[in-house]
Scaffold this motif. Sequence first.
Motif, short mmCIF file in Angstrom:
data_model
loop_
_atom_site.label_atom_id
_atom_site.label_comp_id
_atom_site.label_asym_id
_atom_site.label_seq_id
_atom_site.Cartn_x
_atom_site.Cartn_y
_atom_site.Cartn_z
N ALA A 173 66.56 42.23 50.62
CA ALA A 173 66.54 41.16 51.62
C ALA A 173 66.02 41.67 52.95
N ASP A 174 66.01 43.12 53.21
CA ASP A 174 65.63 43.49 54.67
C ASP A 174 64.19 43.71 54.77
N LEU A 175 63.52 43.56 53.53
CA LEU A 175 61.92 43.99 53.37
C LEU A 175 61.06 43.26 54.44
N ASP A 176 61.16 41.77 54.38
CA ASP A 176 60.60 41.19 55.47
C ASP A 176 61.00 41.26 56.70
N ARG A 177 61.99 41.96 57.17
CA ARG A 177 62.62 42.18 58.35
C ARG A 177 62.16 43.59 58.87
N LEU A 178 61.33 44.19 58.25
CA LEU A 178 60.80 45.66 58.73
C LEU A 178 59.30 45.54 58.83
N PRO A 179 58.84 44.89 59.74
CA PRO A 179 57.52 44.60 59.74
C PRO A 179 56.75 45.84 60.15
N CYS A 180 57.40 46.56 61.03
CA CYS A 180 57.04 47.76 61.69
C CYS A 180 56.75 48.94 60.59
N VAL A 181 57.68 49.00 59.55
CA VAL A 181 57.75 49.88 58.70
C VAL A 181 56.47 49.72 57.63
N THR A 182 56.58 48.27 57.33
CA THR A 182 55.36 47.84 56.47
C THR A 182 53.86 47.91 57.09
N ARG A 183 53.76 47.89 58.43
CA ARG A 183 52.51 48.05 58.90
C ARG A 183 52.08 49.45 58.85
N ALA A 184 53.07 50.33 59.07
CA ALA A 184 52.82 51.74 59.05
C ALA A 184 52.31 52.28 57.58
N LEU A 185 53.20 51.89 56.60
CA LEU A 185 52.68 52.07 55.35
C LEU A 185 51.64 51.57 55.07
N LYS A 186 50.93 50.32 55.46
CA LYS A 186 49.77 49.81 55.11
C LYS A 186 48.51 50.40 55.55
N GLU A 187 48.87 51.02 57.02
CA GLU A 187 47.85 51.76 57.53
C GLU A 187 47.53 53.02 56.83
N ALA A 188 48.63 53.70 56.34
CA ALA A 188 48.46 54.97 55.79
C ALA A 188 47.81 54.76 54.54
N MET A 189 48.08 53.74 53.71
CA MET A 189 47.27 53.43 52.58
C MET A 189 45.94 53.20 52.82
N ARG A 190 45.50 52.45 54.13
CA ARG A 190 44.08 52.48 54.48
C ARG A 190 43.43 53.75 54.48
N LEU A 191 44.07 54.81 55.25
CA LEU A 191 43.30 55.96 55.41
C LEU A 191 43.65 57.01 54.12
N TYR A 192 44.52 56.52 53.40
CA TYR A 192 44.62 57.44 52.39
C TYR A 192 45.08 56.67 51.15
N PRO A 193 44.12 55.76 50.46
CA PRO A 193 44.42 54.84 49.30
C PRO A 193 44.84 55.69 48.37
N PRO A 194 45.76 55.37 47.45
CA PRO A 194 46.34 55.90 46.40
C PRO A 194 45.38 56.35 45.17
N ALA A 195 44.32 55.20 45.00
CA ALA A 195 43.27 55.20 44.24
C ALA A 195 42.17 55.14 44.82
N PRO A 196 41.53 56.31 45.39
CA PRO A 196 40.46 56.37 46.44
C PRO A 196 39.12 55.82 45.76
N VAL A 197 38.71 55.87 44.47
CA VAL A 197 37.78 55.66 43.63
C VAL A 197 37.83 54.86 42.40
N VAL A 198 37.58 53.71 42.15
CA VAL A 198 37.72 52.88 41.17
C VAL A 198 36.25 52.69 40.39
N SER A 199 36.47 52.93 39.07
CA SER A 199 35.29 52.93 38.21
C SER A 199 35.11 51.66 37.23
N ARG A 200 33.82 51.15 36.99
CA ARG A 200 33.56 50.04 36.02
C ARG A 200 32.18 50.22 35.28
#
Length: 478
Positions: A331-358
């Motif tokens: 229930a606290d997930l939506d009440r922690l936007p600063c935490v979520t924004r920091a996570l998203k920015e880290a995933m921008r700089l260090y995406p867990p799947a950096p290259v995807v192939s097709r």
Amino acid sequence: MPITESHPHPHAGSASGPEIPGPAGLPVLGSMLDLRRDSLGAFLHAHREHGDVVRLQAGPPGLRSVFHAVFSPQGVQQILASEAANFRKDHPLYEEVRQSFGNGLLTSQDADYLRQRRLVQPLFTKRRVDGYAAAVTTEAGVIAERWRTADDTTVDLVSEMNRFALRTVSRILFGTDVEAAVDVIHRCAPVINDYVVRRAYVPLKVPREWPTPGNRRAREATAEVTAVCDRIIAERRAAVGTVNSGERERGRPRSADDLLSLLAAAGNEEDGSLDATEVREQVLIFLLAGHETTAISLAFTLHLLARHPEEQARVRAEIDRVLAGGTPTAADLDRLPCVTRALKEAMRLYPPAPVVSRRAVAATEIGGFRIPAGADVVVAPWVTHRAPQLWEDPERFDPDRFTPEREAGRHRYAWFPFGGGPRACIGQHFSMLESVLALATLLRAYELEAVDEEVPVSAGITLQATGPARVRLRPRSL
């Protein structure tokens, strides 16, 4: 990620559109050495020098690989979403993953994929995933307490978050059987992953059956992981069958809440149910791929916050205000936007799947260029997430890029760490829930100071940290 293997095919010529630009590379090896040394850097350079659609070639004549990289959000959307049926997982990497881990959701296609997705999707609804929050905070609490009693105040976030994410996904999959799986997978997963990546990107493959040292190591590691999973699955299927047949013992509920029990019981009239092999294949993918992606996101979020004390203080102030000393819940997930924004920015700089192939089924126009039928194609969050035309000062850590207003002003595929379209990651909500709750638990208990300023990385099945991300811990009074 090293080079991509494909059958040689002609590049687009003037008769069918403009020639696709790309680096010339060396006369004999093309871009092979650059891609092997630093594929992520090579892709960034190719984008900077040649634009949003780039043709690369690597390897000597006769064994040369040719593939196309697409970096624009519009092109990414075509490949992953609007024209996804034309871009299949027929790439050599996915074939190697199938050989090692089975044909689970990550690698299956067509009717197999649709059937599996329908059977597994109910296990990943928001309501169901929110029920896993207690397992996340329990494991995060174990980490926080272990850090508090450790002799050394310096920890490596890469290894710590890998262990945490593996224990968490094992607890959610296996319930009380977590210890039986964690040690085996922690030891064997790197062996299997290295083997898969190495085989996927060599022009000539030694048959898996040959008794080479690498084949033997991978076969033994795979057999050990498979054996522990098969044992737990067999015990759980038997327990679910016994309970659901009405033989309830000592008030036991109809089925356990762990994901394995739910997988074993999943079924409907249209798709039937998952047999023992299919259950194992889904479990292996969840274990071996699922924990690595979350681990890398957590490690780099914590490390970036340790390197930026002002952002860490802002995130911690939000955690203190929202939790007021308590344990975070779903229930606290939506009440922690600063935490979520920091996570998203880290995933921008260090995406867990950096290259995807097709692989393209039919010739397709992307960005004004014709991608040939049969071409191997990659999209690269690592590059798109750093494109200066999409992100101002792209190397800077700035969580405010992810305020609702700024997110609404960007193309949907300017940021795509979970992929997109019909093959978007089924565990996206779980990954975000696990990461935000773990961050809140750990940052409530500790202040972090960076020891290593930069962390070297490379691309494999997932982003790999090739060096430590050490931080110094300062316990906070709770």
